[in-house]
Motif scaffolding. Structure first.
Motif, short mmCIF file in Angstrom:
data_model
loop_
_atom_site.label_atom_id
_atom_site.label_comp_id
_atom_site.label_asym_id
_atom_site.label_seq_id
_atom_site.Cartn_x
_atom_site.Cartn_y
_atom_site.Cartn_z
N GLU A 64 0.82 -1.20 0.00
CA GLU A 64 0.00 0.00 0.00
C GLU A 64 0.86 1.26 0.00
N ILE A 65 2.14 1.08 0.25
CA ILE A 65 3.09 2.21 0.25
C ILE A 65 3.84 2.30 -1.07
N ILE A 66 4.30 1.15 -1.57
CA ILE A 66 5.17 1.17 -2.75
C ILE A 66 4.50 0.61 -3.99
N GLY A 67 3.23 0.19 -3.90
CA GLY A 67 2.52 -0.28 -5.08
C GLY A 67 2.39 0.83 -6.11
N VAL A 108 6.64 1.15 -7.42
CA VAL A 108 6.92 2.49 -7.95
C VAL A 108 8.22 2.53 -8.74
N ASP A 109 8.23 3.37 -9.79
CA ASP A 109 9.46 3.63 -10.53
C ASP A 109 10.16 4.84 -9.89
N LEU A 110 11.22 5.31 -10.51
CA LEU A 110 12.02 6.38 -9.92
C LEU A 110 11.21 7.65 -9.70
N ALA A 111 10.42 8.06 -10.71
CA ALA A 111 9.65 9.30 -10.58
C ALA A 111 8.61 9.18 -9.47
N GLN A 112 7.92 8.04 -9.40
CA GLN A 112 6.94 7.84 -8.35
C GLN A 112 7.59 7.77 -6.98
N LEU A 113 8.74 7.15 -6.92
CA LEU A 113 9.47 7.05 -5.66
C LEU A 113 9.82 8.43 -5.13
N LYS A 114 10.33 9.27 -6.02
CA LYS A 114 10.68 10.63 -5.63
C LYS A 114 9.45 11.40 -5.15
#
Length: 320
Positions: free
Chosen positions: A57-60, A83-89
């Motif tokens: 629910e955090i990194i999906g 998540v990919d890099l942009a979503q992670l950021k």
């Protein structure tokens, strides 16, 4: 869910072992393992920031609304993509976590090329992109309150040595460019990019020169040389490309333009300066007919003393 932190450390260590071996094939493997480990480490930062939540629910990466039975909706994770890099950021920002001040975009681009196509740049540029991101590992581990020397014991010395070597070389290159008498502010030169290999290690061939009009550049990764005009264009791009991006988003004129005098893509007009960084010529002034400001984007070389409107009006009169 498998222990993301352990997987992250394993991937980074494998990547660093490939990196240390240094052959072209192992460097390609290093990029895959190391980049994967770097993203996993970032995801672990998010998970530890909300330890009671379901990690997915955090990194999906994908969610869809479902009725909650009370007239509202909940959001459920769809699939297992994370998540990919942009979503992670983006999620770092929403979680109130500090994102490392590191240029990771080059490594991301190289990694994507390896996945879908092939590496067009020299392997040395890939090695630099990996080394340039080492401080990101340190920042993530600091967020996680983990000791990098303990966590990465087998490869820690390599990370320190390569980070120090890269930082020294990059600083030397940047200092040689900052020494020049540019007609306006230069900044963000760690974003400068070799047109041949993508390296940021661009500096002067004559490190003691201070005259920007007599400066010649060189990539200290692949050896590509640049004449004065090309070097000015690269410096302007690194210094003002972010401003140009925001101007484009806002529907405004770019602060970077082609110089009417020398044709270099090195003319900067941003409210503070209006001058070419290559030849130092300026077209700024007031229209001799109406007093309006003359800007580089409206400048007409056939009517240098007139604004675009007055030049158009005069040209129309002359045709009649």
């Amino acid at each position: 869910m498998a222990d993301i932190f352990d997987n992250a450390v394993t991937s980074i260590v494998l990547g660093m072992e490939d990196f240390r071996e240094g052959s072209d094939a192992r460097m390609l493997s290093a990029a895959r393992n190391y980049y994967a480990g770097l993203l996993l480490l970032g995801k672990e930062c998010l998970i530890r920031a909300a330890p009671e939540a379901n990690p997915m629910e955090i990194i999906g990466a994908k969610f869809e609304p479902v009725p909650d039975g009370d007239g509202g909706v909940d959001h459920e994770v769809v699939g297992y993509a994370t998540v990919d890099l942009a979503q992670l950021k983006s999620r770092f920002k929403k979680f109130g976590l500090s994102w490392p001040d590191v240029n990771i975009e080059k490594l991301q681009r190289f990694r994507n090329n390896l996945e879908h196509y092939h590496l067009a740049e020299p392997v040395g540029a890939l090695k630099e992109a990996i080394a340039a991101s080492f401080s990101m590992i340190i920042d993530f581990l600091e967020t996680l309150q983990e000791d990098p020397q303990d966590v990465l014991a087998d490869v820690w010395d390599t990370i320190l040595e390569e980070t120090n070597a890269f930082n020294r070389m990059q600083k030397s290159c940047i200092d040689s460019l900052l020494r020049l008498n540019w007609p306006g502010e230069v900044q963000g030169l760690d974003r400068i990019s070799c047109r041949n290999c993508g390296s940021s290690l661009i500096g002067q061939t004559d490190r003691d020169n201070t005259n920007s009009e007599a400066a010649y550049g060189k990539c200290f990764q692949c050896g590509q040389e640049y004449h004065q005009q090309q070097l000015a264009e690269m410096v302007v791009s690194a210094s003002y490309e972010i401003d140009a991006y925001h101007a484009a988003k806002d529907g405004e004129s770019s602060p970077i333009a082609t110089c009417p005098n020398c044709n270099a893509e090195a003319y900067v007009e941003n409210g503070e300066v209006s001058v070419c960084f290559a030849c130092k010529e300026t077209v700024a002034g007031e229209c001799s007919r109406c007093g309006a400001d003359i800007t580089v984007h409206e400048y007409n070389p056939d009517y240098p003393g007139l604004c675009s409107y007055c030049a158009y009006t005069w040209e129309k009169v002359m045709r009649e």
